[in-house]
Every structure is written in C-alpha cells, then in structure tokens.
Design a protein around this motif. Structure first.
Motif, mmCIF file in Angstrom:
data_model
loop_
_atom_site.group_PDB
_atom_site.id
_atom_site.type_symbol
_atom_site.label_atom_id
_atom_site.label_comp_id
_atom_site.label_asym_id
_atom_site.label_seq_id
_atom_site.Cartn_x
_atom_site.Cartn_y
_atom_site.Cartn_z
ATOM 1 N N TRP A 34 1.745 -8.214 4.071
ATOM 2 C CA TRP A 34 1.075 -8.197 2.774
ATOM 3 C C TRP A 34 1.280 -6.829 2.140
ATOM 4 C CZ3 TRP A 34 -3.121 -5.258 0.990
ATOM 5 C CH2 TRP A 34 -3.721 -4.428 1.950
ATOM 6 N N GLY A 35 1.003 -6.739 0.871
ATOM 7 C CA GLY A 35 1.134 -5.469 0.178
ATOM 8 C C GLY A 35 0.829 -5.639 -1.296
ATOM 9 N N TYR A 36 1.212 -4.644 -2.066
ATOM 10 C CA TYR A 36 1.004 -4.715 -3.509
ATOM 11 C C TYR A 36 2.079 -3.868 -4.181
ATOM 12 C CZ TYR A 36 -0.625 0.062 -3.860
ATOM 13 O OH TYR A 36 -0.676 1.423 -3.840
ATOM 14 N N TYR A 37 2.241 -4.068 -5.465
ATOM 15 C CA TYR A 37 3.114 -3.231 -6.265
ATOM 16 C C TYR A 37 2.593 -3.230 -7.694
ATOM 17 C CZ TYR A 37 5.406 -7.745 -7.254
ATOM 18 O OH TYR A 37 5.668 -9.047 -7.593
ATOM 19 N N PRO A 82 4.374 0.757 -1.409
ATOM 20 C CA PRO A 82 3.539 0.563 -0.227
ATOM 21 C C PRO A 82 3.484 -0.893 0.200
ATOM 22 C CG PRO A 82 2.387 1.840 -1.898
ATOM 23 C CD PRO A 82 3.651 1.360 -2.510
ATOM 24 N N ALA A 83 3.598 -1.117 1.478
ATOM 25 C CA ALA A 83 3.445 -2.444 2.068
ATOM 26 C C ALA A 83 2.609 -2.267 3.327
ATOM 27 C CB ALA A 83 4.793 -3.059 2.408
ATOM 28 N N PHE A 84 1.814 -3.254 3.605
ATOM 29 C CA PHE A 84 0.867 -3.103 4.691
ATOM 30 C C PHE A 84 1.054 -4.167 5.755
ATOM 31 C CE2 PHE A 84 -0.925 -1.403 0.839
ATOM 32 C CZ PHE A 84 -1.188 -0.119 1.241
ATOM 33 N N ALA A 138 -4.983 -9.308 5.530
ATOM 34 C CA ALA A 138 -4.180 -8.571 6.511
ATOM 35 C C ALA A 138 -4.142 -9.285 7.855
ATOM 36 C CB ALA A 138 -4.728 -7.152 6.679
#
Length: 180
Positions: free
Chosen positions: A114-117, A158-160, A108
């Motif tokens: 950054w993120g995930y799926y 969601p993405a961060f 981060a």
C-alpha cells in the motif's frame, strides 16, 4: 463518488460488483470490500482543508467528491482512492479501546502493498492498496483483460508495502470493533 452518508456502502457495492464481474475469487472480493471501506471512509471524513468533518455533508454548502479506481496490476487488484486532503496517510498503532484511527492500520495489515502519491491533475492525494487474487471463470488473464484510468505510483514516492501488522493483533482489534 459523492461525499454523502451512503458513499462508503456504495463504494463497497461497486467494488464487489466489478470484481465479481472480473472473476476475482470471493475471499479476495471480501478483502477488497474491507480495504475500499477503510479508504473511502478516510476520503469522506476529511474535508478539502484537511480537517476531519464532523457535520453532515448537506451542511457544507456543496457536495464534495472522491474517486475510486479499481485495476489489475501484476497479479493483484489495486484499489485507489483520490481525495482532496493533501496530508499523507498515517499508520498509527491504537489501543483496543480506541474508537477510531485503525483504517490505515487495517489497510497495511490486509494488503500485500500500500502507499500514496500526490494527485497529478487535482489537489489532494491518491491512497492505494493491492491484494493478490485468484481469478476464476472466463477472465483468468485479468492483466490483459483490464485497462484502468488510475495512475500507478512512481517508484520514487513513498510506499509502505513493507509495513506489516501482526495478524493476531489485527484479529483482536477486529473482534474488539465487532463487540462494540
């Protein structure tokens, strides 16, 4: 890549080799190697059932794998790692004396987003991070030059990217890690 003791080092080497070949500047290559190291370490540490692995891979009966994708999107290098763990990555703040738990915190802090799926074709998830780059050499227009098998995250997942860490804190944490 095979989930073996040398997988993280091989992922770093592969990343450096590909990005240098694409003409990505050396400082961006170094950042990418750090981020790939953190993402690959998480993929190697977590087994298929989501538990942290404490035994060597050879004792698991079969070698697990994870996948690393490198691609160029909108002036950035996107690093994506697929693993079998379906649990989302957790951004934790850990103390300077902690022996682990900093991986996603570092991702981060060092990435522009950054993120995930959830993985679309297999169980698990894809964790991704993007870093800006300055291209050098004959492939300055990398967006047109590179195509990738990776799948970008959907807008609704969601993405961060807005989560940013204090750079001074990251520096202190990294110094603490190096002093151990």
């Amino acid at each position: 890549m095979a989930d073996t003791p040398n997988a993280v080092a091989l992922a770093r080497l592969h990343t450096a080799d590909v990005l240098v070949g694409w003409g990505v500047a050396s400082d961006a290559v170094e950042t990418a190697k750090l981020l790939v190291s953190e993402l690959a370490t998480n993929a190697v540490r977590h087994s298929e059932d989501g538990e942290v692995s404490t035994s060597p891979p050879s004792s698991h009966g079969g070698v697990q794998t994870f996948e690393l994708f490198l691609e160029v999107v909108s002036g950035a290098v996107r690093l994506s790692v697929w693993d079998r763990d379906t649990r989302p990555p957790v951004l934790k703040e850990v103390g300077v004396d902690a022996l682990g738990g900093r991986g996603i915190f570092i991702v981060a802090a060092m990435s522009r987003a950054w993120g995930y799926y959830p993985a679309r074709t297999a169980p698990g998830k894809v964790v991704w991070a993007e870093i800006a780059f300055d291209a050098t050499g004959p492939h300055k227009d990398l967006d047109a030059f590179v195509s990738s098998p990776g799948q970008p995250p959907d807008g609704g997942l969601p993405a961060f990217g807005d989560v940013r860490a204090d750079p001074d804190l990251v520096g202190r944490v990294l110094v603490g890690i190096n002093e151990r």
